[in-house]
Design a protein around this motif. Structure first.
Motif, PDB file in Angstrom:
ATOM      1  N   GLN A  37       0.811  -1.248   0.165  1.00 47.84           N
ATOM      2  CA  GLN A  37       0.146   0.020  -0.045  1.00 47.84           C
ATOM      3  C   GLN A  37       0.800   1.360   0.088  1.00 47.84           C
ATOM      4  N   GLU A  38       2.065   1.237   0.674  1.00 49.07           N
ATOM      5  CA  GLU A  38       2.931   2.359   0.575  1.00 49.07           C
ATOM      6  C   GLU A  38       3.325   2.838  -0.728  1.00 49.07           C
ATOM      7  N   ARG A  39       3.543   1.622  -1.421  1.00 43.88           N
ATOM      8  CA  ARG A  39       4.035   1.767  -2.945  1.00 43.88           C
ATOM      9  C   ARG A  39       3.212   2.328  -3.730  1.00 43.88           C
ATOM     10  N   VAL A  40       2.003   1.805  -3.458  1.00 39.82           N
ATOM     11  CA  VAL A  40       0.741   2.265  -4.384  1.00 39.82           C
ATOM     12  C   VAL A  40       0.686   3.965  -4.422  1.00 39.82           C
ATOM     13  N   LEU A  41       0.665   4.320  -2.907  1.00 44.33           N
ATOM     14  CA  LEU A  41       0.297   5.571  -2.428  1.00 44.33           C
ATOM     15  C   LEU A  41       1.468   6.412  -3.069  1.00 44.33           C
ATOM     16  N   ALA A  42       2.786   5.964  -2.926  1.00 50.43           N
ATOM     17  CA  ALA A  42       3.942   6.804  -3.397  1.00 50.43           C
ATOM     18  C   ALA A  42       3.789   6.998  -4.862  1.00 50.43           C
ATOM     19  N   ARG A  43       3.484   5.847  -5.644  1.00 48.74           N
ATOM     20  CA  ARG A  43       3.296   6.223  -7.189  1.00 48.74           C
ATOM     21  C   ARG A  43       2.182   7.086  -7.421  1.00 48.74           C
ATOM     22  N   LEU A  44       1.078   7.051  -6.637  1.00 49.93           N
ATOM     23  CA  LEU A  44      -0.088   7.817  -7.167  1.00 49.93           C
ATOM     24  C   LEU A  44       0.324   9.419  -6.795  1.00 49.93           C
ATOM     25  N   LEU A  45       1.082   9.568  -5.740  1.00 50.11           N
ATOM     26  CA  LEU A  45       1.495  10.964  -5.513  1.00 50.11           C
ATOM     27  C   LEU A  45       2.463  11.701  -6.368  1.00 50.11           C
ATOM     28  N   ALA A  46       3.465  10.708  -7.010  1.00 47.99           N
ATOM     29  CA  ALA A  46       4.422  10.972  -7.512  1.00 47.99           C
ATOM     30  C   ALA A  46       3.824  11.293  -9.175  1.00 47.99           C
ATOM     31  N   ASP A  47       3.015  10.436  -9.753  1.00 46.31           N
ATOM     32  CA  ASP A  47       2.479  10.486 -10.875  1.00 46.31           C
ATOM     33  C   ASP A  47       1.675  11.982 -10.946  1.00 46.31           C
ATOM     34  N   ASN A  48       1.141  12.318  -9.923  1.00 45.52           N
ATOM     35  CA  ASN A  48       0.064  13.238  -9.810  1.00 45.52           C
ATOM     36  C   ASN A  48       0.566  14.662  -9.361  1.00 45.52           C
ATOM     37  N   ARG A  49       1.784  14.779  -8.953  1.00 50.32           N
ATOM     38  CA  ARG A  49       2.174  15.997  -8.338  1.00 50.32           C
ATOM     39  C   ARG A  49       2.076  17.087  -8.950  1.00 50.32           C
ATOM     40  N   GLU A  50       2.362  17.002 -10.295  1.00 56.09           N
ATOM     41  CA  GLU A  50       1.909  18.339 -11.241  1.00 56.09           C
ATOM     42  C   GLU A  50       0.510  18.356 -11.641  1.00 56.09           C
ATOM     43  N   SER A  51      -0.460  17.850 -11.105  1.00 61.95           N
ATOM     44  CA  SER A  51      -1.902  18.257 -11.278  1.00 61.95           C
ATOM     45  C   SER A  51      -2.370  19.442 -10.320  1.00 61.95           C
ATOM     46  N   ALA A  52      -3.295  19.998 -10.857  1.00 64.16           N
ATOM     47  CA  ALA A  52      -3.989  21.156  -9.946  1.00 64.16           C
ATOM     48  C   ALA A  52      -4.141  20.769  -8.446  1.00 64.16           C
ATOM     49  N   PHE A  53      -4.626  19.546  -8.467  1.00 63.34           N
ATOM     50  CA  PHE A  53      -5.072  18.973  -6.999  1.00 63.34           C
ATOM     51  C   PHE A  53      -3.647  18.834  -6.478  1.00 63.34           C
ATOM     52  N   GLY A  54      -2.661  17.945  -7.010  1.00 62.28           N
ATOM     53  CA  GLY A  54      -1.430  17.643  -6.351  1.00 62.28           C
ATOM     54  C   GLY A  54      -0.590  18.932  -6.025  1.00 62.28           C
ATOM     55  N   ARG A  55      -0.720  19.815  -6.604  1.00 56.90           N
ATOM     56  CA  ARG A  55       0.190  21.112  -6.368  1.00 56.90           C
ATOM     57  C   ARG A  55      -0.593  21.948  -5.255  1.00 56.90           C
ATOM     58  N   ALA A  56      -1.871  21.977  -5.059  1.00 56.22           N
ATOM     59  CA  ALA A  56      -2.647  22.629  -4.226  1.00 56.22           C
ATOM     60  C   ALA A  56      -2.487  21.837  -2.704  1.00 56.22           C
ATOM     61  N   HIS A  57      -2.216  20.618  -2.756  1.00 50.12           N
ATOM     62  CA  HIS A  57      -2.385  19.866  -1.610  1.00 50.12           C
ATOM     63  C   HIS A  57      -0.753  19.377  -1.356  1.00 50.12           C
ATOM     64  N   GLY A  58       0.185  19.960  -1.892  1.00 52.93           N
ATOM     65  CA  GLY A  58       1.694  19.415  -1.610  1.00 52.93           C
ATOM     66  C   GLY A  58       2.088  18.244  -1.917  1.00 52.93           C
ATOM     67  N   PHE A  59       1.597  17.420  -3.138  1.00 51.72           N
ATOM     68  CA  PHE A  59       1.983  15.987  -3.132  1.00 51.72           C
ATOM     69  C   PHE A  59       3.415  15.834  -3.114  1.00 51.72           C
ATOM     70  N   ALA A  60       4.061  17.004  -3.818  1.00 49.43           N
ATOM     71  CA  ALA A  60       5.566  16.610  -3.706  1.00 49.43           C
ATOM     72  C   ALA A  60       6.320  16.607  -2.267  1.00 49.43           C
ATOM     73  N   ARG A  61       5.819  16.981  -1.339  1.00 52.86           N
ATOM     74  CA  ARG A  61       6.353  17.214  -0.148  1.00 52.86           C
ATOM     75  C   ARG A  61       5.688  16.153   0.734  1.00 52.86           C
ATOM     76  N   ILE A  62       4.775  15.116   0.419  1.00 51.32           N
ATOM     77  CA  ILE A  62       4.258  14.174   1.155  1.00 51.32           C
ATOM     78  C   ILE A  62       5.246  12.886   1.190  1.00 51.32           C
ATOM     79  N   ALA A  63       5.536  12.562   2.359  1.00 48.54           N
ATOM     80  CA  ALA A  63       6.549  11.445   2.559  1.00 48.54           C
ATOM     81  C   ALA A  63       5.900  10.118   2.949  1.00 48.54           C
ATOM     82  N   GLY A  64       4.786   9.935   3.080  1.00 48.76           N
ATOM     83  CA  GLY A  64       4.194   8.590   3.405  1.00 48.76           C
ATOM     84  C   GLY A  64       2.631   8.582   3.772  1.00 48.76           C
ATOM     85  N   PRO A  65       1.941   7.657   4.243  1.00 50.68           N
ATOM     86  CA  PRO A  65       0.668   7.599   4.698  1.00 50.68           C
ATOM     87  C   PRO A  65       0.068   8.509   5.734  1.00 50.68           C
TER      88      PRO A  65
END
Length: 528
Positions: A37-65
């Motif tokens: 599950q950690e791998r699934v979440l890490a991939r989803l965050l990395a893949d969508n960090r440049e979406s509008a939602f990802g930028r608004a919620h700081g996906f690039a700075r999230i390090a885990g669940p």
């Protein structure tokens, strides 16, 4: 044209070989749900960090669940709706970097249909879950490859359209879900009726195609009520379409199949129709349990398989292996669970006996999405929880402040309605004052007034219902008894849902009908 049996078996063998690597990865993942599950979440965050939602919620700075939970709130569909509206209008990445291939309408008979974005990544996750399920099923029961299969595929009953940005709304066919996956190789082995846009014509053609398939080996539908409604004109002499259906089939079927149908009608079961049928898969828990039990009487010699929790919004569990319930789909999406004490935990923290609501994060752009499905942990598959569907946490109706929910209603009906009967509560919002109608299908004699009084008394133990009744904001409960077999209620709900735009194969059994369009259609159909 009926395919060569050797071709059908070869297609299943080819599929099984292609699916083996996915099956091996899945079996390994079951032993390590937290890491998976950690791998699934890490991939989803990395893949969508440049979406509008990802930028608004700081996906690039999230390090885990844990950080994900801190920075991204749980969303209802209403809470996510502003983002979905943007995804319907804008051409830039909004929820996901991948643009949606289409938006799918939710299929249930809830109060409002919702639009769910389907990206290639999301479709791939759904396809992998289907691949694992079918590969494991074939490994356990190779007889399903001895003939053709029928997978519930129903035409869209709402006109196709496009979002303002040009993305299609609704898939053209259920086969769209399989494109590019190993499962697509099984398409030539399927019984595929013509997808007529007229529901009545499509239903008749589906029945004809199934009756013509003497080599049918596997049936996969979502709701048991769908298959019951298809078979009802055959076996129920009281159905208005019974005589006309049999007369039409007598001219449409070849002589050997006419003879098989006569034998099946005499026996009251489907064994003579489909002697090779090895398994039927459908929902078998939650509100579907009773309907599945009645349907099994038509198929006494086949194996019955649970369906798992596949929703329009994502896959939560999939049938695999042995044991009660189905393992969580830990490779498909990131899963969290709202426990009854209000705390939230990951999949790996669930224990047998826990009951919780599902929170989904998917490659389609649903982030910490409250699915409102309640599940119970029944056992473990390796270290991964197996779950069963309990019901809808969000199934409620509130015409005048009464705040009825499906959990409360389930307890009321269990205490007041004969267990052999089928019942559901339907709001009549157009009346003055509005009220509820209890529909009860029973093969026996029932006292409608006594039943009304006992159910009304039980409902008024709820403060909000009693308050609405005292203020005359809500009228008294009414009861309609439907003569005939208990399954008649399921048939009526199936018909009402189809009339109001829900795909025939997707209709869900419910005890509280809170989608007003479906409620109005159901009341009209049962108004004797």
């Amino acid at each position: 044209m009926r395919p060569d049996p050797n071709d059908t078996q070869a297609a299943w063998r080819t599929f099984s070989a292609a699916a083996q690597p996915a099956l091996d990865r899945w079996q390994a993942a079951l032993e390590a749900p937290a890491a998976t599950q950690e791998r699934v979440l890490a991939r989803l965050l990395a893949d969508n960090r440049e979406s509008a939602f990802g930028r608004a919620h700081g996906f690039a700075r999230i390090a885990g669940p844990a950080q994900f939970r801190e920075r991204v709130p749980v969303h209802s569909h209403a809470g996510l709706l502003p983002w979905i509206d943007r995804a319907l209008r804008e051409s830039q990445p909004v929820l996901t970097v991948q643009p949606p291939r289409f938006f799918e309408r939710t299929s249930g008979n809830g109060a409002q249909q919702k639009l769910i974005p389907y990206t290639p990544d999301f479709l791939g996750a759904m396809q992998r879950a289907l691949t694992i399920w079918l590969a494991d099923l074939y490994r356990q029961l190779p007889e399903i490859g001895a003939g053709r299969a029928y997978w519930s595929m129903s035409p869209p009953l709402q006109a196709p359209c496009h979002a303002p940005n040009g993305i299609p709304i609704g898939s053209a066919s259920d086969l769209d879900y399989l494109a590019g996956s190993p499962v697509a190789g099984l398409a030539p082995t399927l019984v595929v009726p013509p997808l007529a846009n007229d529901a009545s014509a499509w239903r008749r053609q589906t029945l004809l195609a199934l009756l013509a398939a003497d080599d049918l080996a596997f049936v996969s539908v979502w709701s048991p009520t769908f298959l019951t409604s298809l078979l009802r004109p055959l076996f129920d002499a009281g159905d208005p379409a019974h005589a006309g259906t049999l007369a039409w089939l007598d001219t449409a079927l070849p002589a050997p199949r006419q003879a098989a149908l006569r034998r099946a009608l005499a026996a009251g079961t489907c064994d003579a129709l489909w002697p090779r049928l090895a398994a039927v898969s459908c929902w078998m828990d939650g509100p579907s349990q009773t309907y599945a039990a009645h349907l099994r009487e038509r198929f006494p010699h086949v194996r019955w398989l649970p369906k798992g929790l596949f929703a329009t919004e994502g896959v939560v569990s999939l049938p695999f292996g042995h044991g009660e319930g189905c393992p969580l789909a830990i490779e498909s999406h990131f899963l969290e669970f709202l426990l009854d004490d209000g705390s939230v935990c990951d999949a790996a923290a669930l224990r047998p006996g826990d009951t919780a609501q599902v929170i989904l994060t998917t490659g389609g752009g649903l982030y910490r999405y409250a699915l409102e499905d309640r599940v119970r942990v029944t056992a473990l598959a390796g270290r991964t929880p197996r779950i069963g569907f309990v019901g809808r946490a969000g199934a409620h109706s509130d015409l005048a402040g009464e705040k009825l929910d499906e959990d409360t209603l389930g307890a009321v009906l269990a205490a007041t309605v004969d267990a052999r009967d089928h019942a559901c509560l339907v709001p009549c919002a157009s009346a003055e004052p509005p009220h509820y109608v209890l529909l009860v299908a029973s093969a026996g004699q029932r006292d409608a007034e006594a039943l009304r009084a006992s159910v009304e008394a039980a409902l008024t133990r709820s403060f909000h219902y009693a308050h609405a009744r005292r203020l005359c904001q809500l009228g008294p409960l009414r009861v309609r008894l439907l003569a005939g077999p208990p399954a008649r209620l399921a048939d009526a709900l199936q018909q009402a849902a189809e009339q109001t735009g829900i795909r025939a194969g997707d209709v869900k059994p419910r005890i509280l009908i809170n989608r007003l369009a479906t409620a109005n259609a159901l009341l009209a159909l049962t108004d004797a």
